[in-house]
Scaffold this motif. Structure first.
Motif: not given
Length: 206
Positions: A142, A110-111, A146, A133, A107, A138, A104
Motif C-alpha cells: 500500500v 489519491w482518488r 502511494h 500512509s 486512499a 501501511d 482510509d
C-alpha cells in the motif's frame, strides 16, 4: 500562498472526515474538493498544515492556521508533534486514524487527485497521501503504491526523497519501531535513533 478562505476550506474538509465518510461518485462535488486540495501543490505551508491535521486530527483551527500561514509561533507545535511521532511509542498514528476517521484517508486523497488533469496540481495531494500512509504504517504494498504515484509526478520532490530515504533506511515512527522491536529486536536495533527527527523537519521544511 493560498488565501485564508482556501486554508479554512482545507481544514473543514479534513475535519469533516472525523464525523462522516466522504463518498466518491459525485463528479461536481469531487471536482470542487480536488480543486481546493490542488492548492497543496503550490503552497508548502498549507500542505504542512494538512499533514499535521491528518496525523493529529484534533488539531484546532487556530493552530492549523498558524501552520498554514507559516507563522513562527507554529514551531513549538512541530517540535511537540515531532517528539510524539519519533519518541513516544504510545502515539500510534494507525490507532488514531482508525478511531478518528471513517475511511482510509490516503486512499481517498489519491482518488480525489485523479480528478486533477494536470500532474503538477496533483503533487500536494499525493504528498499528503504518501506521508500519512507512511506515518500510519501501511503495509509495504500500500505504501509503495502511494509513494510510486507521488514519484511519478514529483520524482525529485523533497517529500518524495524524504520518504524514499526513510523507507530505504528503515526509519519509522516510534509506535511502529516498537512493534518491530517486539517482533524482531535485532533488526530494529540497526536503526539510527538520531536520524528520526531529521525526517520530520525535512518533510515539513522546518
Amino acid at each position: 500562498m493560498a488565501d485564508r478562505e482556501t486554508a479554512l476550506a482545507v481544514f473543514e474538509f479534513i475535519d469533516s472526515l472525523r464525523s462522516e465518510q466522504y463518498r466518491i461518485g459525485d463528479p461536481t462535488r469531487d471536482g470542487a474538493v480536488a480543486e481546493m486540495l490542488a492548492h497543496l501543490s503550490d503552497d508548502a505551508a498549507l500542505r504542512d498544515a494538512a499533514c499535521a491535521k491528518l496525523i493529529s486530527p484534533g488539531l484546532e483551527r487556530m493552530r492549523f492556521m498558524l501552520v498554514a500561514n507559516h507563522d513562527p509561533n507554529a514551531l513549538p507545535l512541530f517540535a511537540s508533534t515531532s517528539r510524539k511521532l519519533w519518541y513516544q511509542a504510545d502515539y500510534n498514528v494507525r490507532e488514531i486514524a482508525n478511531s478518528e476517521f471513517h475511511q482510509d484517508v490516503p486512499a481517498l486523497l489519491w482518488r480525489l487527485s485523479n480528478c486533477l488533469r494536470d500532474p503538477e496540481r496533483r503533487v500536494g495531494v499525493l504528498e499528503a497521501a504518501a506521508y500519512m500512509s507512511f506515518m500510519q504504517g501501511d503495509d509495504e504494498r500500500v505504501f509503495s503504491g502511494h509513494l510510486g504515484r507521488l514519484a511519478a509526478v514529483s520524482p525529485q520532490g523533497e517529500v518524495t526523497r524524504c520518504l524514499m530515504d526513510a523507507h530505504d533506511h528503515g526509519q519509522a515512527p516510534a509506535w511502529l519501531m516498537e512493534r518491530s522491536r517486539t517482533m524482531n529486536a535485532s533488526e530494529s536495533e540497526s536503526v539510527n535513533e538520531s536520524d528520526r527527527p531529521g525526517l520530520m523537519r525535512r518533510l515539513f521544511n522546518r
